[in-house]
Design a protein around this motif. Structure first.
Motif, PDB file in Angstrom:
ATOM      1  N   PRO A 246      24.984 -66.099 -82.711  1.00  0.00           N
ATOM      2  CA  PRO A 246      25.848 -65.345 -81.796  1.00  0.00           C
ATOM      3  C   PRO A 246      27.295 -65.770 -82.028  1.00  0.00           C
ATOM      4  CG  PRO A 246      24.693 -67.084 -80.613  1.00  0.00           C
ATOM      5  CD  PRO A 246      24.170 -67.097 -82.018  1.00  0.00           C
ATOM      6  N   LEU A 247      28.173 -64.796 -82.218  1.00  0.00           N
ATOM      7  CA  LEU A 247      29.585 -65.067 -82.464  1.00  0.00           C
ATOM      8  C   LEU A 247      30.420 -64.255 -81.485  1.00  0.00           C
ATOM      9  CD1 LEU A 247      29.557 -64.803 -86.373  1.00  0.00           C
ATOM     10  CD2 LEU A 247      29.561 -66.914 -85.010  1.00  0.00           C
ATOM     11  N   ALA A 248      31.689 -64.593 -81.399  1.00  0.00           N
ATOM     12  CA  ALA A 248      32.599 -63.841 -80.542  1.00  0.00           C
ATOM     13  C   ALA A 248      32.515 -62.362 -80.910  1.00  0.00           C
ATOM     14  CB  ALA A 248      34.025 -64.356 -80.729  1.00  0.00           C
ATOM     15  N   PRO A 249      32.544 -61.471 -79.916  1.00  0.00           N
ATOM     16  CA  PRO A 249      32.383 -60.035 -80.193  1.00  0.00           C
ATOM     17  C   PRO A 249      33.489 -59.443 -81.061  1.00  0.00           C
ATOM     18  CG  PRO A 249      32.933 -60.407 -77.884  1.00  0.00           C
ATOM     19  CD  PRO A 249      32.693 -61.752 -78.484  1.00  0.00           C
ATOM     20  N   ASP A 250      34.638 -60.100 -81.138  1.00  0.00           N
ATOM     21  CA  ASP A 250      35.727 -59.560 -81.954  1.00  0.00           C
ATOM     22  C   ASP A 250      35.730 -60.149 -83.365  1.00  0.00           C
ATOM     23  OD1 ASP A 250      36.490 -62.089 -81.217  1.00  0.00           O
ATOM     24  OD2 ASP A 250      38.523 -61.551 -80.636  1.00  0.00           O
ATOM     25  N   THR A 251      34.596 -60.703 -83.784  1.00  0.00           N
ATOM     26  CA  THR A 251      34.467 -61.293 -85.110  1.00  0.00           C
ATOM     27  C   THR A 251      33.790 -60.306 -86.060  1.00  0.00           C
ATOM     28  OG1 THR A 251      34.258 -63.504 -84.170  1.00  0.00           O
ATOM     29  CG2 THR A 251      33.504 -63.215 -86.437  1.00  0.00           C
ATOM     30  N   VAL A 252      34.395 -60.107 -87.221  1.00  0.00           N
ATOM     31  CA  VAL A 252      33.824 -59.251 -88.248  1.00  0.00           C
ATOM     32  C   VAL A 252      33.463 -60.125 -89.445  1.00  0.00           C
ATOM     33  CG1 VAL A 252      34.277 -57.348 -89.841  1.00  0.00           C
ATOM     34  CG2 VAL A 252      35.145 -57.253 -87.501  1.00  0.00           C
ATOM     35  N   LEU A 253      32.228 -60.009 -89.908  1.00  0.00           N
ATOM     36  CA  LEU A 253      31.755 -60.745 -91.078  1.00  0.00           C
ATOM     37  C   LEU A 253      31.713 -59.788 -92.260  1.00  0.00           C
ATOM     38  CD1 LEU A 253      28.763 -62.627 -89.408  1.00  0.00           C
ATOM     39  CD2 LEU A 253      31.089 -63.478 -89.767  1.00  0.00           C
ATOM     40  N   ALA A 254      32.209 -60.240 -93.410  1.00  0.00           N
ATOM     41  CA  ALA A 254      32.238 -59.378 -94.592  1.00  0.00           C
ATOM     42  C   ALA A 254      32.054 -60.210 -95.850  1.00  0.00           C
ATOM     43  CB  ALA A 254      33.566 -58.634 -94.664  1.00  0.00           C
ATOM     44  N   THR A 255      31.588 -59.547 -96.909  1.00  0.00           N
ATOM     45  CA  THR A 255      31.534 -60.164 -98.227  1.00  0.00           C
ATOM     46  C   THR A 255      32.483 -59.401 -99.142  1.00  0.00           C
ATOM     47  OG1 THR A 255      29.621 -58.810 -98.827  1.00  0.00           O
ATOM     48  CG2 THR A 255      29.175 -61.051 -98.015  1.00  0.00           C
ATOM     49  N   CYS A 256      32.970 -60.098-100.162  1.00  0.00           N
ATOM     50  CA  CYS A 256      33.950 -59.514-101.059  1.00  0.00           C
ATOM     51  C   CYS A 256      33.806 -60.159-102.433  1.00  0.00           C
ATOM     52  CB  CYS A 256      35.347 -59.761-100.496  1.00  0.00           C
ATOM     53  SG  CYS A 256      36.695 -59.108-101.498  1.00  0.00           S
ATOM     54  N   ASP A 257      34.109 -59.385-103.473  1.00  0.00           N
ATOM     55  CA  ASP A 257      34.025 -59.918-104.829  1.00  0.00           C
ATOM     56  C   ASP A 257      35.264 -60.706-105.240  1.00  0.00           C
ATOM     57  OD1 ASP A 257      35.918 -57.933-105.170  1.00  0.00           O
ATOM     58  OD2 ASP A 257      34.716 -56.742-106.563  1.00  0.00           O
ATOM     59  N   GLY A 258      36.252 -60.805-104.383  1.00  0.00           N
ATOM     60  CA  GLY A 258      37.452 -61.568-104.676  1.00  0.00           C
ATOM     61  C   GLY A 258      38.634 -60.742-105.120  1.00  0.00           C
ATOM     62  N   ASP A 259      38.464 -59.434-105.245  1.00  0.00           N
ATOM     63  CA  ASP A 259      39.577 -58.574-105.614  1.00  0.00           C
ATOM     64  C   ASP A 259      40.682 -58.723-104.567  1.00  0.00           C
ATOM     65  OD1 ASP A 259      40.708 -56.077-107.083  1.00  0.00           O
ATOM     66  OD2 ASP A 259      40.733 -55.561-104.938  1.00  0.00           O
ATOM     67  N   PRO A 260      41.923 -59.038-104.992  1.00  0.00           N
ATOM     68  CA  PRO A 260      43.001 -59.244-104.024  1.00  0.00           C
ATOM     69  C   PRO A 260      43.212 -58.075-103.065  1.00  0.00           C
ATOM     70  CG  PRO A 260      43.692 -60.057-106.158  1.00  0.00           C
ATOM     71  CD  PRO A 260      42.374 -59.348-106.370  1.00  0.00           C
ATOM     72  N   GLY A 261      43.149 -56.854-103.558  1.00  0.00           N
ATOM     73  CA  GLY A 261      43.327 -55.698-102.687  1.00  0.00           C
ATOM     74  C   GLY A 261      42.255 -55.609-101.615  1.00  0.00           C
ATOM     75  N   ARG A 262      41.009 -55.878-102.000  1.00  0.00           N
ATOM     76  CA  ARG A 262      39.921 -55.834-101.015  1.00  0.00           C
ATOM     77  C   ARG A 262      40.060 -56.971 -99.999  1.00  0.00           C
ATOM     78  NH1 ARG A 262      37.372 -53.204-105.278  1.00  0.00           N
ATOM     79  NH2 ARG A 262      36.694 -55.004-106.466  1.00  0.00           N
ATOM     80  N   LEU A 263      40.442 -58.168-100.469  1.00  0.00           N
ATOM     81  CA  LEU A 263      40.648 -59.285 -99.538  1.00  0.00           C
ATOM     82  C   LEU A 263      41.714 -58.943 -98.508  1.00  0.00           C
ATOM     83  CD1 LEU A 263      40.541 -62.451-101.822  1.00  0.00           C
ATOM     84  CD2 LEU A 263      39.113 -62.001 -99.827  1.00  0.00           C
ATOM     85  N   ILE A 264      42.826 -58.429 -98.985  1.00  0.00           N
ATOM     86  CA  ILE A 264      43.920 -58.073 -98.082  1.00  0.00           C
ATOM     87  C   ILE A 264      43.457 -57.025 -97.074  1.00  0.00           C
ATOM     88  CG2 ILE A 264      46.188 -56.962 -97.959  1.00  0.00           C
ATOM     89  CD1 ILE A 264      46.773 -58.371-100.706  1.00  0.00           C
ATOM     90  N   GLY A 265      42.712 -56.035 -97.534  1.00  0.00           N
ATOM     91  CA  GLY A 265      42.191 -55.013 -96.631  1.00  0.00           C
ATOM     92  C   GLY A 265      41.268 -55.585 -95.572  1.00  0.00           C
ATOM     93  N   LEU A 266      40.510 -56.603 -95.928  1.00  0.00           N
ATOM     94  CA  LEU A 266      39.570 -57.207 -94.975  1.00  0.00           C
ATOM     95  C   LEU A 266      40.264 -58.082 -93.931  1.00  0.00           C
ATOM     96  CD1 LEU A 266      36.654 -58.052 -97.423  1.00  0.00           C
ATOM     97  CD2 LEU A 266      36.579 -56.410 -95.530  1.00  0.00           C
TER      98      LEU A 266
ATOM     99  N   ILE B 184      27.970 -66.264 -95.006  1.00  0.00           N
ATOM    100  CA  ILE B 184      28.021 -65.042 -94.193  1.00  0.00           C
ATOM    101  C   ILE B 184      26.614 -64.665 -93.720  1.00  0.00           C
ATOM    102  CG2 ILE B 184      28.506 -62.552 -94.225  1.00  0.00           C
ATOM    103  CD1 ILE B 184      31.027 -64.339 -94.029  1.00  0.00           C
ATOM    104  N   ALA B 185      25.631 -64.755 -94.602  1.00  0.00           N
ATOM    105  CA  ALA B 185      24.247 -64.423 -94.216  1.00  0.00           C
ATOM    106  C   ALA B 185      23.780 -65.315 -93.068  1.00  0.00           C
ATOM    107  CB  ALA B 185      23.318 -64.558 -95.418  1.00  0.00           C
ATOM    108  N   ARG B 186      24.086 -66.598 -93.114  1.00  0.00           N
ATOM    109  CA  ARG B 186      23.683 -67.516 -92.048  1.00  0.00           C
ATOM    110  C   ARG B 186      24.458 -67.243 -90.758  1.00  0.00           C
ATOM    111  NH1 ARG B 186      21.643 -72.292 -94.476  1.00  0.00           N
ATOM    112  NH2 ARG B 186      21.048 -73.241 -92.525  1.00  0.00           N
ATOM    113  N   LEU B 187      25.739 -66.895 -90.883  1.00  0.00           N
ATOM    114  CA  LEU B 187      26.516 -66.585 -89.686  1.00  0.00           C
ATOM    115  C   LEU B 187      26.003 -65.329 -88.989  1.00  0.00           C
ATOM    116  CD1 LEU B 187      30.114 -67.401 -90.958  1.00  0.00           C
ATOM    117  CD2 LEU B 187      28.912 -68.558 -89.076  1.00  0.00           C
ATOM    118  N   ARG B 188      25.445 -64.396 -89.761  1.00  0.00           N
ATOM    119  CA  ARG B 188      24.897 -63.167 -89.166  1.00  0.00           C
ATOM    120  C   ARG B 188      23.718 -63.473 -88.232  1.00  0.00           C
ATOM    121  NH1 ARG B 188      27.443 -58.945 -91.511  1.00  0.00           N
ATOM    122  NH2 ARG B 188      28.020 -59.086 -93.711  1.00  0.00           N
ATOM    123  N   GLU B 189      23.118 -64.645 -88.382  1.00  0.00           N
ATOM    124  CA  GLU B 189      21.977 -65.051 -87.551  1.00  0.00           C
ATOM    125  C   GLU B 189      22.416 -65.722 -86.256  1.00  0.00           C
ATOM    126  OE1 GLU B 189      19.931 -67.675 -90.210  1.00  0.00           O
ATOM    127  OE2 GLU B 189      19.307 -66.056 -91.550  1.00  0.00           O
TER     128      GLU B 189
END
Length: 158
Positions: A34-54, A27-32
């Motif tokens: 240019p990506l499609a404007p409708d792309t969201v980059l996120a990090t997560c600890d693996g909690d299923p609820g947080r993954l689903i929300g993302l 994710i850190a490298r992808l932030r550097e």
């Protein structure tokens, strides 16, 4: 996924558990880049609820996570694609207590799966406390970044 994003890229792991931080490194490298404007980059600890929300509401979700395999080959990358609402059972498992498979199954039952889900699981060598990836896993990061960028570009066209 809030904001109507069409593509979600999620790095799963823990930056303070050595190779478990590979998703965050991608994710850190992808932030550097240019990506499609409708792309969201996120990090997560693996909690299923947080993954689903993302990934909720995403047309494409790409997840990058560390994995354990026995026997393992540190740095080896597995690509898994969602097919008919179920992930195939890989030979590598998530480095988290509840695996990605459980999050996918829960999302399927709740009707919250993205339209397409691609998982990159990277076999790790060391998940002890500490920072920095082992050499074999670090060597896989540039190729992973390229593969994920390709998924984003392909997802943008579909």
């Amino acid at each position: 996924m809030s904001g109507g994003a069409r593509i979600a890229v999620i790095g799963v792991g823990n930056d303070y558990r050595r190779d478990d931080g590979v998703g965050w490194a991608v994710i850190a490298r992808l932030r550097e880049r240019p990506l499609a404007p409708d792309t969201v980059l996120a990090t997560c600890d693996g909690d299923p609820g947080r993954l689903i929300g993302l990934w909720e509401g995403a047309r494409l979700a790409v997840v990058v996570d560390a994995a354990h395999a026995h026997p393992g080959t540190p740095g080896r990358v597995h690509r898994l694609a969602l097919d008919a609402g179920q992930l195939p059972r890989p030979s590598a498992t998530s480095s988290h207590g509840l695996g990605l498979g459980e999050a996918v199954e829960l999302a399927r039952v709740l009707g919250l799966l993205p339209e397409r889900l691609v998982v990159y699981a990277v076999e790790g060598a060391d998940s002890e406390f500490g920072t920095g990836l082992t050499p074999a896993v670090a060597a896989a990061v540039p190729e992973l970044v390229g593969a994920v960028a390709h998924e984003i570009a392909t997802g943008e066209r579909s």
